[in-house]
Design a protein around this motif. Structure first.
Motif, short mmCIF file in Angstrom:
data_model
loop_
_atom_site.label_atom_id
_atom_site.label_comp_id
_atom_site.label_asym_id
_atom_site.label_seq_id
_atom_site.Cartn_x
_atom_site.Cartn_y
_atom_site.Cartn_z
N GLN A 1 0.83 -1.20 0.00
CA GLN A 1 0.00 0.00 0.00
C GLN A 1 0.87 1.26 0.00
O GLN A 1 0.59 2.22 -0.70
N VAL B 1 1.00 4.32 -2.82
CA VAL B 1 0.86 5.75 -2.48
C VAL B 1 2.04 6.54 -3.05
O VAL B 1 1.86 7.57 -3.68
N ARG C 1 -4.68 4.27 2.95
CA ARG C 1 -3.90 4.98 1.94
C ARG C 1 -4.02 6.49 2.11
O ARG C 1 -3.04 7.21 1.87
#
Length: 105
Positions: free
Chosen positions: A18, A22, A68
């Motif tokens: 994740q 990002v 996120r």
């Protein structure tokens, strides 16, 4: 001990994935803006040439997860170019599946 390490590695691996998403989206946003494009996170009027057309419709049902957002990600509603897209632009906008894309065809 092996089971404990494995059970800990799974969520940590997912978290690292994740984080990578990002950071990639942030880098692609900078690339879009540095190449003359614009990224909007809310509905707004964009002054463009009359030649600009919607290249890809937005996926408004897509959301950026809370995790996120906590990691620094932002939803991109519109990505606009007042020129034709380059291959580099196409690679960058692929990171934002939720965004509507407008450009000169």
């Amino acid at each position: 001990m092996f089971v404990a390490v494995t059970l800990l590695a799974i969520p940590l691996g997912w978290l690292a994935w994740q984080e990578r998403l990002v950071r990639n989206r942030q880098a692609m946003r900078r690339q879009i803006e540095q190449s003359g494009g614009a990224v909007f996170v809310q509905d707004m009027d964009w002054l463009s040439s009359g030649e600009s057309r919607t290249i890809r419709a937005g996926n408004y049902g897509s959301k950026v997860s809370s995790l996120r957002r906590w990691l620094g990600d932002e939803r991109a509603d519109f990505i606009c170019f007042d020129r034709q897209l380059t291959d580099e632009d196409r690679r960058a906008i692929s990171a934002f599946s939720e965004a509507e894309i407008t450009a000169i065809p």
